[in-house]
Design a protein around this motif. Sequence first.
Motif, PDB file in Angstrom:
ATOM      1  N   TYR A  16       0.797  -1.220   0.000  1.00  0.00           N
ATOM      2  CA  TYR A  16       0.000   0.000   0.000  1.00  0.00           C
ATOM      3  C   TYR A  16       0.834   1.275   0.000  1.00  0.00           C
ATOM      4  N   GLU A  17       2.056   1.145   0.439  1.00  0.00           N
ATOM      5  CA  GLU A  17       2.843   2.355   0.645  1.00  0.00           C
ATOM      6  C   GLU A  17       4.286   2.043   0.255  1.00  0.00           C
ATOM      7  N   THR A  18       4.900   2.969  -0.482  1.00  0.00           N
ATOM      8  CA  THR A  18       6.303   2.746  -0.811  1.00  0.00           C
ATOM      9  C   THR A  18       7.114   3.050   0.451  1.00  0.00           C
ATOM     10  N   ILE A  19       7.749   2.054   0.985  1.00  0.00           N
ATOM     11  CA  ILE A  19       8.521   2.308   2.201  1.00  0.00           C
ATOM     12  C   ILE A  19       9.974   1.914   1.994  1.00  0.00           C
ATOM     13  N   ASP A  20      10.787   2.610   2.706  1.00  0.00           N
ATOM     14  CA  ASP A  20      12.212   2.329   2.673  1.00  0.00           C
ATOM     15  C   ASP A  20      12.513   1.447   3.892  1.00  0.00           C
ATOM     16  N   LEU A  21      13.118   0.308   3.625  1.00  0.00           N
ATOM     17  CA  LEU A  21      13.385  -0.634   4.728  1.00  0.00           C
ATOM     18  C   LEU A  21      14.209  -0.017   5.848  1.00  0.00           C
ATOM     19  N   ALA A  22      15.024   0.978   5.480  1.00  0.00           N
ATOM     20  CA  ALA A  22      15.861   1.608   6.497  1.00  0.00           C
ATOM     21  C   ALA A  22      15.028   2.416   7.484  1.00  0.00           C
ATOM     22  N   ASN A  23      13.793   2.756   7.059  1.00  0.00           N
ATOM     23  CA  ASN A  23      12.937   3.559   7.937  1.00  0.00           C
ATOM     24  C   ASN A  23      11.942   2.710   8.716  1.00  0.00           C
ATOM     25  N   VAL A  24      12.226   1.435   8.807  1.00  0.00           N
ATOM     26  CA  VAL A  24      11.328   0.538   9.512  1.00  0.00           C
ATOM     27  C   VAL A  24      12.078  -0.117  10.662  1.00  0.00           C
ATOM     28  N   THR A  25      11.534  -0.029  11.849  1.00  0.00           N
ATOM     29  CA  THR A  25      12.144  -0.763  12.954  1.00  0.00           C
ATOM     30  C   THR A  25      11.081  -1.633  13.620  1.00  0.00           C
ATOM     31  N   GLU A  35       6.519  -3.710  18.760  1.00  0.00           N
ATOM     32  CA  GLU A  35       6.444  -2.326  18.325  1.00  0.00           C
ATOM     33  C   GLU A  35       6.920  -2.243  16.878  1.00  0.00           C
ATOM     34  N   LEU A  36       6.075  -1.694  16.021  1.00  0.00           N
ATOM     35  CA  LEU A  36       6.425  -1.569  14.613  1.00  0.00           C
ATOM     36  C   LEU A  36       6.462  -0.079  14.297  1.00  0.00           C
ATOM     37  N   ASN A  37       7.614   0.389  13.896  1.00  0.00           N
ATOM     38  CA  ASN A  37       7.764   1.818  13.690  1.00  0.00           C
ATOM     39  C   ASN A  37       8.118   2.070  12.227  1.00  0.00           C
ATOM     40  N   ILE A  38       7.207   2.698  11.510  1.00  0.00           N
ATOM     41  CA  ILE A  38       7.433   2.917  10.077  1.00  0.00           C
ATOM     42  C   ILE A  38       7.388   4.408   9.768  1.00  0.00           C
TER      43      ILE A  38
END
Lengths: 269, 97
Positions: B53-62, B75-78
């Motif tokens: 659904y969303e273009t996300i950068d893996l580096a911005n996901v913890t 805890e999912l932080n995107i």
Amino acid sequence: MSKVVVITSGKGGVGKTTTSANIATGIAQQGKKTVAIDFDVGLRNLDLVMGCERRVVYDFVNVIRNEAKLQQALIRDKRVENLYILPASQTRDKDALDPEGVGRVIEELKQMGFEYIICDSPAGIEKGAQMAMYFADEAIVVTNPEVSSVRDSDRVLGLLAAKTSRAELGGPAIRTHLLLTRYSPLMVKRGEMLSVGDVLELLGIPLLGVIPESKAVLQSSNKGAPAILDETTDVAQAYLDVVFRYLGQERQHRFIEEEKRSFLGRLFG
Amino acid sequence: MAFFDYFKRAPKSASLAKDRLSIIVARERAGTRSGPDYLPALQQELLAVIARYETIDLANVTVNLDKSGGCEVLELNIVLPDSPPPPPPRLSQTVSV
């Protein structure tokens, strides 16, 4: 009743051998029959730190392979009664230690009336380190207030909970203790070093003691005489506290706060 | 000015060390012990769903598994990217026709 205690850390150079030598010496000084076993096959150093390197004839691997009797390989310390060292072998054979052989030697040491069997683990999490911890009842995890050391200690805690005889046979969990070494209260005060509270929070195991960063450690290994023998140094005092605490006495933690020094003391220190 | 920079407090290295360690230690514990075995797979699948659904950068996901008291918190932080760039002007299309 004998206790098998592994001195372990994961990371190298944090003070496992120094700690093994000092704790074994300190416990023996309290009249307990104690042996320190060097598990670092191929890179033995406990003999050197304890000053008996020239008296090594047979070693741990010789005993495991039935090339020598345990009594022949054990070195009796010349300074402290009740203290013995079982040196590691300098062989390069990685599989020199096996659970059956190590178990047999530890059992025999128990039969000989050793109350404390101190296992000095090699660095890493390979076979040597796993053999050192396999039969342990208790573990002293030696950690420096430094990121790589804390991370490795946490890994080792995982292994202690999973890859030991107690874990495999479903016995009570190994009791773990944290020993924080090379601690500098001044750097902690300046915010340049993890504090003892930080490390405790991260690792979540009880604190056995804090050993301050000190020249005395190098000086004692230069001489081949564990620091605890010279009670005038801060390191000796810290290890003495650790030994008494380990044997069940209440001792307040020291060397955590920076020592107050007079103006003149600072000038001439 | 260098003179004023002196008074700016840089974060102390010890607190950086602690922050970095709390993350890595929690992650490694989740991977090797205490955490359920399915955790790494769960992380991957959650990321895949969000990526649909969303273009996300893996580096911005913890992804963290924390234990507080008796309960575990996943805890999912995107960090979502900034709003997408406006559509290109239609002018170019009319020219090409």
